[in-house]
Design a protein around this motif. Structure first.
Motif, mmCIF file in Angstrom:
data_model
loop_
_atom_site.group_PDB
_atom_site.id
_atom_site.type_symbol
_atom_site.label_atom_id
_atom_site.label_comp_id
_atom_site.label_asym_id
_atom_site.label_seq_id
_atom_site.Cartn_x
_atom_site.Cartn_y
_atom_site.Cartn_z
ATOM 1 N N ARG A 1 0.115 8.906 -6.325
ATOM 2 C CA ARG A 1 0.250 10.323 -5.993
ATOM 3 C C ARG A 1 1.250 11.024 -6.909
ATOM 4 N NH1 ARG A 1 -1.339 13.920 -4.612
ATOM 5 N NH2 ARG A 1 -0.509 14.777 -2.704
ATOM 6 N N ALA A 2 2.211 10.281 -7.423
ATOM 7 C CA ALA A 2 3.189 10.887 -8.326
ATOM 8 C C ALA A 2 2.547 11.357 -9.625
ATOM 9 C CB ALA A 2 4.311 9.896 -8.619
ATOM 10 N N GLU A 3 1.347 10.829 -9.950
ATOM 11 C CA GLU A 3 0.689 11.171 -11.203
ATOM 12 C C GLU A 3 -0.732 11.690 -10.987
ATOM 13 O OE1 GLU A 3 1.417 8.586 -14.529
ATOM 14 O OE2 GLU A 3 2.933 7.467 -13.415
ATOM 15 N N ALA A 4 -1.063 12.049 -9.745
ATOM 16 C CA ALA A 4 -2.410 12.534 -9.438
ATOM 17 C C ALA A 4 -2.326 13.736 -8.512
ATOM 18 C CB ALA A 4 -3.228 11.424 -8.786
ATOM 19 N N ASP A 5 -3.304 14.612 -8.619
ATOM 20 C CA ASP A 5 -3.362 15.787 -7.748
ATOM 21 C C ASP A 5 -4.061 15.500 -6.423
ATOM 22 O OD1 ASP A 5 -2.130 17.381 -9.711
ATOM 23 O OD2 ASP A 5 -4.056 17.733 -10.702
ATOM 24 N N THR A 6 -4.956 14.533 -6.409
ATOM 25 C CA THR A 6 -5.778 14.266 -5.234
ATOM 26 C C THR A 6 -5.030 13.409 -4.220
ATOM 27 O OG1 THR A 6 -7.809 14.413 -6.534
ATOM 28 C CG2 THR A 6 -7.945 13.224 -4.439
ATOM 29 N N ASP A 7 -5.100 13.784 -2.958
ATOM 30 C CA ASP A 7 -4.496 13.030 -1.860
ATOM 31 C C ASP A 7 -5.512 12.014 -1.342
ATOM 32 O OD1 ASP A 7 -3.256 12.033 0.376
ATOM 33 O OD2 ASP A 7 -3.170 13.944 1.455
ATOM 34 N N PRO A 8 -5.227 10.701 -1.430
ATOM 35 C CA PRO A 8 -6.184 9.701 -0.935
ATOM 36 C C PRO A 8 -6.276 9.608 0.589
ATOM 37 C CG PRO A 8 -4.709 8.775 -2.600
ATOM 38 C CD PRO A 8 -4.129 10.084 -2.171
ATOM 39 N N GLU A 9 -5.454 10.370 1.311
ATOM 40 C CA GLU A 9 -5.463 10.379 2.781
ATOM 41 C C GLU A 9 -5.205 8.982 3.360
ATOM 42 O OE1 GLU A 9 -8.734 12.448 4.587
ATOM 43 O OE2 GLU A 9 -8.475 14.218 3.317
ATOM 44 N N PHE A 10 -4.176 8.346 2.853
ATOM 45 C CA PHE A 10 -3.728 7.079 3.429
ATOM 46 C C PHE A 10 -2.985 7.385 4.726
ATOM 47 C CE2 PHE A 10 -0.139 4.040 3.833
ATOM 48 C CZ PHE A 10 -0.868 2.876 4.028
ATOM 49 N N TYR B 1 0.791 -1.229 0.000
ATOM 50 C CA TYR B 1 0.000 0.000 0.000
ATOM 51 C C TYR B 1 0.828 1.287 0.000
ATOM 52 C CZ TYR B 1 -5.041 0.393 -0.294
ATOM 53 O OH TYR B 1 -6.320 0.510 -0.773
ATOM 54 N N PRO B 2 1.831 1.447 0.873
ATOM 55 C CA PRO B 2 2.549 2.738 0.877
ATOM 56 C C PRO B 2 3.158 3.082 -0.476
ATOM 57 C CG PRO B 2 3.017 1.514 2.884
ATOM 58 C CD PRO B 2 2.268 0.571 1.984
ATOM 59 N N ASP B 3 3.839 2.131 -1.113
ATOM 60 C CA ASP B 3 4.443 2.397 -2.414
ATOM 61 C C ASP B 3 3.378 2.543 -3.494
ATOM 62 O OD1 ASP B 3 6.995 2.391 -1.367
ATOM 63 O OD2 ASP B 3 7.421 0.324 -1.944
ATOM 64 N N TRP B 4 2.293 1.793 -3.367
ATOM 65 C CA TRP B 4 1.196 1.884 -4.337
ATOM 66 C C TRP B 4 0.591 3.285 -4.315
ATOM 67 C CZ3 TRP B 4 -4.480 1.405 -3.869
ATOM 68 C CH2 TRP B 4 -5.114 1.078 -5.084
ATOM 69 N N ILE B 5 0.320 3.783 -3.116
ATOM 70 C CA ILE B 5 -0.226 5.128 -2.978
ATOM 71 C C ILE B 5 0.772 6.161 -3.499
ATOM 72 C CG2 ILE B 5 -0.876 6.903 -1.297
ATOM 73 C CD1 ILE B 5 -3.114 4.947 -1.704
ATOM 74 N N ALA C 1 -4.552 9.553 -12.259
ATOM 75 C CA ALA C 1 -3.304 8.893 -12.642
ATOM 76 C C ALA C 1 -3.472 8.101 -13.931
ATOM 77 C CB ALA C 1 -2.836 7.979 -11.504
ATOM 78 N N LEU C 2 -4.604 7.422 -14.076
ATOM 79 C CA LEU C 2 -4.843 6.646 -15.295
ATOM 80 C C LEU C 2 -4.956 7.545 -16.511
ATOM 81 C CD1 LEU C 2 -7.359 4.066 -13.829
ATOM 82 C CD2 LEU C 2 -5.102 3.533 -14.754
ATOM 83 N N THR C 3 -5.623 8.672 -16.340
ATOM 84 C CA THR C 3 -5.753 9.611 -17.455
ATOM 85 C C THR C 3 -4.381 10.087 -17.910
ATOM 86 O OG1 THR C 3 -7.946 10.318 -16.717
ATOM 87 C CG2 THR C 3 -6.741 11.817 -18.165
ATOM 88 N N ARG C 4 -3.512 10.387 -16.953
ATOM 89 C CA ARG C 4 -2.168 10.855 -17.309
ATOM 90 C C ARG C 4 -1.315 9.746 -17.922
ATOM 91 N NH1 ARG C 4 -1.281 14.949 -12.130
ATOM 92 N NH2 ARG C 4 -2.813 16.467 -12.878
#
Length: 345
Positions: A79-88, A71-75, A141-144
């Protein structure tokens, strides 16, 4: 991986699968009958733990442990390709009696700040994620990454002949690829129809109440007797959830509201004194023993499934997606493929 892959289902299982495949070089498109990420994946609480781990079979525990380690690396990758913070974040979970002390995992000493909520079993490593924000981040992230995201399609079906899927179909539109993955949650068996080959997935309703409180009013997840309270960073508290075998019925009920509010009243009477701000229901993809089915179709060579995560779709998303991607690439998965195989009728 130089393949064109069609993923059917835009919840966390489908989006995580698309993410794993795209990162391995596949050209991926996601098809969703409704709005991306608005079914069970959105409706859950984002609690990343089996409830309770010692109540489930070894194959589910091992998959969950592997997924939580990812999970930590997945998030971070999302996050490297998304603006939204999932709050993990790791809020920990306090398990209140009654529970089977003989079978339970050893707990840590209860911190002084949790004394008003105890006594109980303290599991400090349990994390959570704000699942609607995770789904939004995955879409970004998928869009990017250039993944095609197609939603509001209505019913999606498969055309198959000669032992292969030839196209995914929605209305007058057709999508043709090299491989197809069904990750449609509770609708997976229904979508497959005569191709389901005994896939034992059925909808199981879960209802949740949402309360508003001051930030840090509840410092950790609290679990008791099948229900839980999950605090968000902004003070919102989710009280969940029911487990109801009622088919494809997403209506909320007064009985469930009373059942869920009882835990809030026991743990947070001041919060329970105010009315919940929202009440909703979602349909989980029920499966035997909560064990997901991540496998190739027993008869159609280019069709796979990633479904049946039941209550743990968000918890298991990284591991199930990697397991599926390994199968597609012909690699040996970390865990034996037969443990999550398509059960033959």
């Amino acid at each position: 991986m130089n393949r064109h892959i069609i993923v059917i289902g835009g919840g966390v299982a489908g989006l995580a699968t698309a993410w794993a495949l795209a990162r391995r070089g596949a050209r991926v498109e996601v098809l969703e009958r409704g709005e991306l990420g608005r079914e069970s994946s959105w409706a859950g609480a984002g609690l990343l733990s089996l409830l309770l781990p010692w109540d489930y079979p070894a194959e589910l525990n091992e998959l969950a442990e592997h997924s939580l380690a990812l999970y930590p690396d997945w998030i971070a990758g999302i996050r490297a390709e998304a603006d939204t913070d999932p709050e993990f974040r790791r809020t920990g979970m306090l398990v209140l009696p009654p529970y089977d002390g003989a079978r339970a995992a050893p707990g840590a000493p209860l911190p002084a700040g949790l004394a008003p909520f105890g006594p109980g079993l303290w599991l400090p490593e349990v994390p959570q994620v704000r699942n609607p924000r995770l789904l939004k981040a995955l879409r970004e992230a998928l869009t990017r990454r250039g993944v095609g995201l197609h939603d509001q399609l209505g019913a999606v079906g498969l055309d198959a002949a000669n032992g292969r899927v030839e196209a995914a179909v929605a209305g007058s539109r057709r999508w043709q690829g090299d491989l197809y993955v069904v990750a449609a949650g509770a609708w997976s068996s229904e979508l497959l129809g005569p191709l389901a080959a005994g896939l034992p997935i059925r909808p199981m309703r879960g209802q949740i109440l949402l309360y508003r409180a001051a930030p840090d009013r509840l410092p950790c997840v609290v679990y008791q007797g099948g229900h839980y309270l999950v605090p968000r960073a902004d003070g919102h508290i989710l009280a969940g959830s029911t487990l109801e075998d009622v088919g494809f019925d997403k209506r909320t009920t007064a009985e469930a509201a009373t059942e869920l509010a009882a835990l809030v009243a026991r743990v947070l009477p001041d919060v329970a004194a105010g009315a919940p701000v929202r009440h909703w229901a979602g349909l989980r993809p029920g499966s035997p023993g909560n064990v997901p089915i991540v496998d190739r179709h027993p008869e159609l060579a280019n069709l796979y499934v990633n479904a049946g995560q039941f209550r743990y779709g968000v918890t298991l998303a990284p591991a199930c997606a990697e397991h599926l991607a390994d199968l597609v690439e012909g690699k040996t998965p970390k865990f034996g493929a037969l443990r999550y195989a398509w059960p033959l009728i």
